[in-house]
Motif scaffolding. Sequence first.
Motif, PDB file in Angstrom:
ATOM      1  N   ARG A 158       0.810  -1.198   0.053  1.00 15.81           N
ATOM      2  CA  ARG A 158      -0.060   0.003   0.045  1.00 15.81           C
ATOM      3  C   ARG A 158       0.806   1.272  -0.039  1.00 15.81           C
ATOM      4  NH1 ARG A 158      -3.182  -1.678   5.396  1.00 15.81           N
ATOM      5  NH2 ARG A 158      -0.811  -2.039   5.828  1.00 15.81           N
ATOM      6  N   ALA A 159       0.626   2.088  -1.083  1.00 10.96           N
ATOM      7  CA  ALA A 159       1.487   3.371  -1.232  1.00 10.96           C
ATOM      8  C   ALA A 159       0.612   4.430  -1.000  1.00 10.96           C
ATOM      9  CB  ALA A 159       2.272   3.282  -2.335  1.00 10.96           C
ATOM     10  N   VAL A 160       1.021   5.465  -0.293  1.00 14.82           N
ATOM     11  CA  VAL A 160       0.228   6.597  -0.166  1.00 14.82           C
ATOM     12  C   VAL A 160       1.143   7.944  -0.729  1.00 14.82           C
ATOM     13  CG1 VAL A 160      -0.694   8.391   1.417  1.00 14.82           C
ATOM     14  CG2 VAL A 160      -1.358   6.039   1.883  1.00 14.82           C
ATOM     15  N   VAL A 161       0.879   8.386  -1.660  1.00 15.61           N
ATOM     16  CA  VAL A 161       1.444   9.514  -2.374  1.00 15.61           C
ATOM     17  C   VAL A 161       0.755  11.154  -1.847  1.00 15.61           C
ATOM     18  CG1 VAL A 161       2.075  10.896  -4.402  1.00 15.61           C
ATOM     19  CG2 VAL A 161       1.866   8.361  -4.600  1.00 15.61           C
ATOM     20  N   ALA A 195      -4.506   9.212   9.598  1.00 13.71           N
ATOM     21  CA  ALA A 195      -5.119   8.012   9.404  1.00 13.71           C
ATOM     22  C   ALA A 195      -4.543   7.204   8.239  1.00 13.71           C
ATOM     23  CB  ALA A 195      -6.528   7.985   9.680  1.00 13.71           C
ATOM     24  N   VAL A 196      -4.790   8.005   7.227  1.00  9.06           N
ATOM     25  CA  VAL A 196      -4.440   7.434   5.978  1.00  9.06           C
ATOM     26  C   VAL A 196      -3.038   7.061   5.552  1.00  9.06           C
ATOM     27  CG1 VAL A 196      -4.599   7.808   3.332  1.00  9.06           C
ATOM     28  CG2 VAL A 196      -6.290   8.771   4.793  1.00  9.06           C
ATOM     29  N   THR A 197      -2.060   7.756   6.267  1.00  5.29           N
ATOM     30  CA  THR A 197      -0.734   7.726   5.843  1.00  5.29           C
ATOM     31  C   THR A 197      -0.261   6.380   6.906  1.00  5.29           C
ATOM     32  OG1 THR A 197      -0.165   9.347   7.543  1.00  5.29           O
ATOM     33  CG2 THR A 197      -0.025   9.863   5.175  1.00  5.29           C
ATOM     34  N   ARG A 198      -0.792   6.182   7.972  1.00  4.88           N
ATOM     35  CA  ARG A 198      -0.302   5.365   8.736  1.00  4.88           C
ATOM     36  C   ARG A 198      -0.726   3.839   8.443  1.00  4.88           C
ATOM     37  NH1 ARG A 198      -2.027   8.733  13.206  1.00  4.88           N
ATOM     38  NH2 ARG A 198      -4.114   7.682  13.087  1.00  4.88           N
ATOM     39  N   GLY A 199      -1.696   4.109   7.295  1.00  4.30           N
ATOM     40  CA  GLY A 199      -1.973   2.663   6.760  1.00  4.30           C
ATOM     41  C   GLY A 199      -1.017   2.042   5.635  1.00  4.30           C
ATOM     42  N   ALA A 200      -0.178   2.933   5.274  1.00  2.96           N
ATOM     43  CA  ALA A 200       0.408   2.677   4.221  1.00  2.96           C
ATOM     44  C   ALA A 200       1.833   1.902   4.501  1.00  2.96           C
ATOM     45  CB  ALA A 200       1.029   3.974   3.498  1.00  2.96           C
ATOM     46  N   ASP A 201       2.430   1.240   3.403  1.00  2.04           N
ATOM     47  CA  ASP A 201       3.501   0.706   3.711  1.00  2.04           C
ATOM     48  C   ASP A 201       4.583   1.658   3.248  1.00  2.04           C
ATOM     49  OD1 ASP A 201       2.808  -2.231   4.458  1.00  2.04           O
ATOM     50  OD2 ASP A 201       1.803  -2.031   2.528  1.00  2.04           O
TER      51      ASP A 201
END
Length: 282
Positions: A158-161, A195-201
């Motif tokens: 999971r990637a967050v940009v 919350a979104v970024t903590r869910g990323a790898d």
Amino acid sequence: MRELRGAEAASAICTDAMRQTAELIERGIAPCLGVVRIGCDAADAAYERGLMKRFAAAGADVKRVLLDGDCTQAEAEKAIKALAECDTVHGILLFMPLPKHLDADRLRTLIPAEKDADGASPLSAGLLMGGRDCFAPCTAEAVTVLLEHYGVACAEKRAVVIGRSPVVGRPAAMLLLARNATVTVCHTATADLPAVTRGADIIVSAAGAAGSLTASHVRPGQTVIDVSVSWDAARNAMVGDAEFDAVSAVVDAITPVPGGVGAVTSAVLMRHVVLAAERGRK
């Protein structure tokens, strides 16, 4: 915590580019980047000097076209068209941003996709969006180069940009998607960003806001690629989006600023030019 420094990845790219350049020169082809710089911005001039040094070390050329900041649209278009039509120029870089009186979109459309070394044209953007072969914006590609160099897998991750600019955020998301990451793009209207970024790898931060990525945004096990560069007057230093000390104490790996993504960008540009010269030979 691993510090993902760009110099090591850039050196690997440059070593390969030097080998390819030597092979091309034996065939009578010297890879050449055409640079169009309008005005006298000190940062652009410094980056240009660095480019020339890196290209010269690899045996490649840089052809500079310098225009006054008050040049006309016609003069700027003429400069780009001349490079586009020149058989000995394999890549084109138009320094941005441009003076406000110039039509930047029009100028970018004049760069042929096969010479668009920094993925600036609308055609290149469309090809990237469609998953087609093209040159991506160098800073965005530097993100995936760093991940690959340090063995950080994207597939099934999971990637967050953070950031949706056409120069970094959006193309970085497309490049991660092409590597089979599940990608979320966040921006100023994203609700509960931590919350979104903590869910990323993998977190790619390209917000351009110093200190905006804090310890509350991260968790152990993550890789953070900090793309942004800002000037911190209080520290008298360049900084990224991440509060480096606090974030690095939590995550598994992070890029420093300076010395991370920025160190790879010009090496990616050189790789694009050498590849364009190789393709042009066939």
